[in-house]
Design a protein around this motif. Structure first.
Motif: not given
Length: 331
Positions: A247, A267, A278-279, A281, A298, A300-301
């Motif tokens: 990522n 991220f 990390q993603d 939120d 939320n 991912i990304g």
């Protein structure tokens, strides 16, 4: 009886099992201390002394800050000086020389400024190869109050920029009249490289004289770093040596030399660690309202804003429709 300890949700900026700080300075990967395996390679291995002082590997310069996000290391470097007595005899002199040697480091041309202080001061800055040089001339016939609000235009102080990509610097001073005409208020000249963000000209009055030892006058100097002196295409072609984790992607610094890594949009974390990014939120970011209307969800990304029942569109910017109104009546 042993009470259970809640696991910390804080993300670490170092490799597992490695020390995160030396004294008060955080040491994020790709840098490392204590164990060489904690650093990406020998260039990023730093010396944490028994007194918890963090030193730059080249030259032993003390480090006050490392920014993984900006790709910088801030070190302390002593100012050069030249002093005379009222009869024109030199009483003190010190020139400064710094070299970063091999490795992915260079003096920041955007953050640093070369500065000279004095009323009879000619300061010169060059690099080791002598392919770059600049002179800064500061003159005055009466006392000048060093003020942060006034530019260093040559009266009491002067400044000049440095080019990008320099890996070595030498600065020294000379004088035209040995300070004899201004000796009542100015007997010394100083020259130094300094971070423009932290430099305060008001800290350098014309009456200043040098101090020796651990209390000597030092300035914050910013050193930029890259992972390797390669293009992103060259780096990605060698997957086993590619520095960017999941990522994350390869980016270029302003210096135009080498590459760094940054987390992809959506991220956050340390892009040099394998799973460091990390993603985010966005629905739980304190103090922010991600949706203009609707319910935040939320992904991912990224995130979505679901419009209320009966409306449609993107709740990030606003929904369309009248919605559904529920009326409850009682007897």
């Amino acid at each position: 009886m042993l009470w259970p300890v809640a696991a910390s949700t804080a993300r670490s900026d170092v490799k597992p099992g490695c020390q995160e700080k030396c004294g008060n300075v955080s040491v994020p990967y790709p840098f490392g201390i204590r164990e060489r395996s904690c650093a990406m390679n020998k260039h990023f291995f730093l010396n944490c002394t028994s007194n918890d002082e963090l030193l730059f590997a080249t030259g032993g310069m003390p480090i006050s800050d490392i920014s993984q996000l900006e790709g910088t290391v801030t070190v302390g470097i002593y100012a050069a000086f030249s002093c005379y007595n009222k009869t024109g005899i030199q009483t003190a002199y010190y020139s400064q020389y710094m070299i970063l040697r091999s490795g992915p480091f260079m003096f920041s041309h955007t953050r640093n400024i070369f500065t000279a202080i004095g009323c009879d001061t000619s300061a010169r800055v060059t690099n080791y190869e002598f392919t770059y040089g600049a002179t800064c001339l500061s003159l005055c016939t009466e006392y000048v109050e060093m003020s942060d609000g006034n530019p260093c235009s040559g009266s009491g102080c002067c400044q000049t920029s440095i080019p990008k990509g320099l890996k070595s610097l030498r600065y020294s001073l000379s004088t035209y009249y040995n300070y004899t005409s201004v000796s009542d208020f100015n007997l010394c000249g100083f020259a130094f490289l300094a971070d423009k963000r932290s430099l305060k000209i008001s800290d350098w009055p014309l009456s200043r004289t040098p101090i020796y030892g651990k209390d000597a006058y030092a300035t914050d100097v910013v050193i930029e770093w890259v992972v390797e002196n390669k293009t992103c295409e060259q780096a990605k072609a060698n997957t086993s040596a590619y520095a960017c984790g999941a990522n994350a992607d390869c980016t270029y610094p302003e210096s135009g030399q080498g590459y760094r890594c940054s987390c992809n949009e959506g991220f956050e974390g340390n892009p040099y660690l394998k799973d460091g990014c990390q993603d985010i939120d966005e629905c739980k970011v304190e103090g922010k309202k991600p949706c203009q209307e609707g319910t935040c969800k939320n992904i991912i990304g990224n995130y979505k804003c679901q419009c209320p029942l009966g409306k449609y569109g993107d709740g990030k910017t606003g929904c369309i429709g009248v919605g559904i109104i529920t009326i409850i009546s009682g007897n």
